[in-house]
Design a protein around this motif. Structure first.
Motif, PDB file in Angstrom:
ATOM      1  N   ILE A  38       0.779  -1.022   0.137  1.00 45.50           N
ATOM      2  CA  ILE A  38       0.011   0.008   0.009  1.00 45.50           C
ATOM      3  C   ILE A  38       0.992   1.295   0.177  1.00 45.50           C
ATOM      4  O   ILE A  38       0.543   2.318  -0.671  1.00 45.50           O
ATOM      5  CB  ILE A  38      -0.950  -0.247   1.169  1.00 45.50           C
ATOM      6  N   GLU A  39       1.957   1.038   0.849  1.00 46.32           N
ATOM      7  CA  GLU A  39       2.744   2.262   0.849  1.00 46.32           C
ATOM      8  C   GLU A  39       3.508   2.686  -0.559  1.00 46.32           C
ATOM      9  O   GLU A  39       3.787   3.811  -1.051  1.00 46.32           O
ATOM     10  CB  GLU A  39       3.938   1.974   1.826  1.00 46.32           C
ATOM     11  N   ALA A  40       4.009   1.622  -1.183  1.00 46.32           N
ATOM     12  CA  ALA A  40       4.478   1.905  -2.543  1.00 46.32           C
ATOM     13  C   ALA A  40       3.400   2.296  -3.547  1.00 46.32           C
ATOM     14  O   ALA A  40       3.726   3.244  -4.044  1.00 46.32           O
ATOM     15  CB  ALA A  40       4.942   0.444  -2.891  1.00 46.32           C
ATOM     16  N   GLN A  41       2.235   1.939  -3.504  1.00 47.28           N
ATOM     17  CA  GLN A  41       1.054   2.514  -4.094  1.00 47.28           C
ATOM     18  C   GLN A  41       1.089   4.041  -3.857  1.00 47.28           C
ATOM     19  O   GLN A  41       1.096   4.738  -4.726  1.00 47.28           O
ATOM     20  CB  GLN A  41       0.005   1.739  -4.007  1.00 47.28           C
ATOM     21  N   ALA A  42       1.236   4.385  -2.705  1.00 39.85           N
ATOM     22  CA  ALA A  42       0.629   5.725  -2.221  1.00 39.85           C
ATOM     23  C   ALA A  42       1.813   6.594  -2.762  1.00 39.85           C
ATOM     24  O   ALA A  42       1.381   7.795  -3.035  1.00 39.85           O
ATOM     25  CB  ALA A  42       0.942   5.639  -0.640  1.00 39.85           C
ATOM     26  N   VAL A  43       3.147   6.318  -2.633  1.00 40.84           N
ATOM     27  CA  VAL A  43       4.076   7.174  -3.083  1.00 40.84           C
ATOM     28  C   VAL A  43       4.269   6.924  -4.822  1.00 40.84           C
ATOM     29  O   VAL A  43       5.133   7.799  -5.378  1.00 40.84           O
ATOM     30  CB  VAL A  43       5.409   7.015  -2.535  1.00 40.84           C
TER      31      VAL A  43
END
Length: 408
Positions: free
Chosen positions: A320-325
């Motif tokens: 999710i963090e990778a998607q967010a950035v």
């Protein structure tokens, strides 16, 4: 009835379940919802979090329990739970990870007797197995198989006896307890529907992360500030525990990096290493574990690609963090990973344990600037549509309100 929520988890702020439960707890406090938290081991200085205490200090007997493989399923009374002001003032109990030797599962029965509304979020497979967090494909826990399986894993007679005994004991407790199950992934929800808990109500609420730590900045500016190379591709991987964490598939990541070396001018960024300070070598930069998420997200945003080789997952926050950035991702098809990474739209989902595919799809992204830009844009949109903390918290709040109204 206005919900007054008590979160219960093994840890606050550490680990996947710890982060999820603590993020929810803080979000509710900040938005005016009455929220408190009880944990097996407290890591923060937050006064709204307290420690569950047992009549016996579990640390004294943990080595023996581990040898017997029952350290996650104990019957030590939590002698301060039911008298604790956090418990007494709550009307909704939100459970998370109940293993790690701090919680007596029989408490579920008493919650029901005292008419507490209970939600239990499953962060792994432990609630539906005898004593396993993940079974790596073995289905002996299934309600219809009665501990018969044809998997390639070798199970000792003791392991099978223990699993069967503990699962039977769990069933006895579950039958006397009322709770709603929430899973972050459809993958885990489907497993629960085949388990001893198939008759319980099951909801799917995906995890979310707090976007306040994400600052969308120019990549070159970030690289200069972080002292990262400007002209090379940067590939980051393993956001907790590094290559030494066997759950994260270090063996397969090493194979992947070997495949990629020499085919592009690449620097590998290893996040979450068990070191005290950053180490730079010829083509690898090791970054120590940090709970400074603003700094972590800067490293991720400064990268071109995220690789994920984990072997056991439910709904990993790091994806999710990778998607967010806006970081294009290639992941093994593990747990609910393909529910987060949209194959061919925000990255690629490849065959489980296939390091060659992980490398080839990673190279495909690095070699195609238009594809990389499209995946990056789609990733941010995917996050904003589905995985904001506020979205997750609002869905839980509706569930809290529903069950607390039902208990009027």
């Amino acid at each position: 009835m206005v919900p007054k929520v008590l979160q219960i988890n093994a840890l606050d702020s550490v680990g996947g379940a710890g982060r999820v439960s603590y993020l929810l707890h803080n979000y509710y406090k900040e938005t005016g919802i009455d929220s408190s938290m009880l944990v097996g081991e407290k890591k923060t200085q937050d006064p709204s979090v307290d420690t569950l205490k047992g009549k016996i200090n579990i640390r004294y007997i943990t080595p023996t329990l581990k040898r017997l493989k029952i350290n996650d399923f104990i019957s030590i009374d939590n002698n301060n739970l039911f008298s604790h002001p956090f418990y007494k003032s709550s009307n909704v109990i939100h459970l998370h990870n109940l293993h790690q030797g701090y919680f007596n599962l029989q408490n579920l029965e008493r919650f029901s007797k005292e008419n507490k509304s209970v939600i239990w979020t499953f962060h792994d497979m432990w609630p539906i197995t005898g004593n396993s967090f993940h079974t790596f494909g073995c289905e002996r826990w299934r309600e219809d198989l009665d501990f018969k399986c044809n998997c390639s894993q070798k199970h000792s007679k003791y392991d099978l006896f223990l699993e069967k005994h503990l699962l039977k004991r769990k069933l006895e407790i579950y039958e006397k307890s009322n709770f709603i199950i929430v899973t972050p992934s459809c993958w885990l929800a489907d497993l629960v529907k085949k388990s001893i808990l198939q008759d319980k109500r099951i909801e799917v609420i995906p995890n979310g992360i707090d976007e306040k730590y994400i600052k969308y900045e120019d990549k070159n500016k970030l690289r200069k500030g972080l002292k990262l190379p400007l002209e090379k591709d940067i590939v980051c991987f393993n956001a907790h525990g590094g290559l030494k964490n066997i759950w994260k598939g270090g063996e397969y990541m090493n194979e992947t990096l070997k495949e990629m070396r020499g085919k592009r001018d690449v620097v590998f960024l290893e996040l979450g290493c068990d070191i005290e300070k950053r180490i730079d070598s010829v083509d690898t930069i090791k970054i120590p574990y940090t709970d400074d998420y603003e700094e972590l997200y800067k490293y991720m945003q400064a990268s071109d690609l995220f690789l994920f080789s984990s072997l056991a997952e439910n709904f990993p926050l790091v994806l999710i963090e990778a998607q967010a950035v806006g970081l294009p991702t290639v992941t093994f098809d593990v747990g609910g990973s393909k529910e987060i990474v949209i194959n061919g739209e925000t990255g690629f989902v490849v065959e489980y344990k296939n390091a060659e595919q992980l490398a080839s799809k990673g190279l495909e992204i690095l070699e195609n600037e238009e594809l990389k830009k499209r995946f990056s844009k789609n990733s941010i949109q995917n996050f904003q549509n589905k995985y904001r903390l506020s979205t997750q918290a609002d869905r839980y709040l509706k569930l809290y309100e529903e069950i607390s109204d039902h208990e009027k």
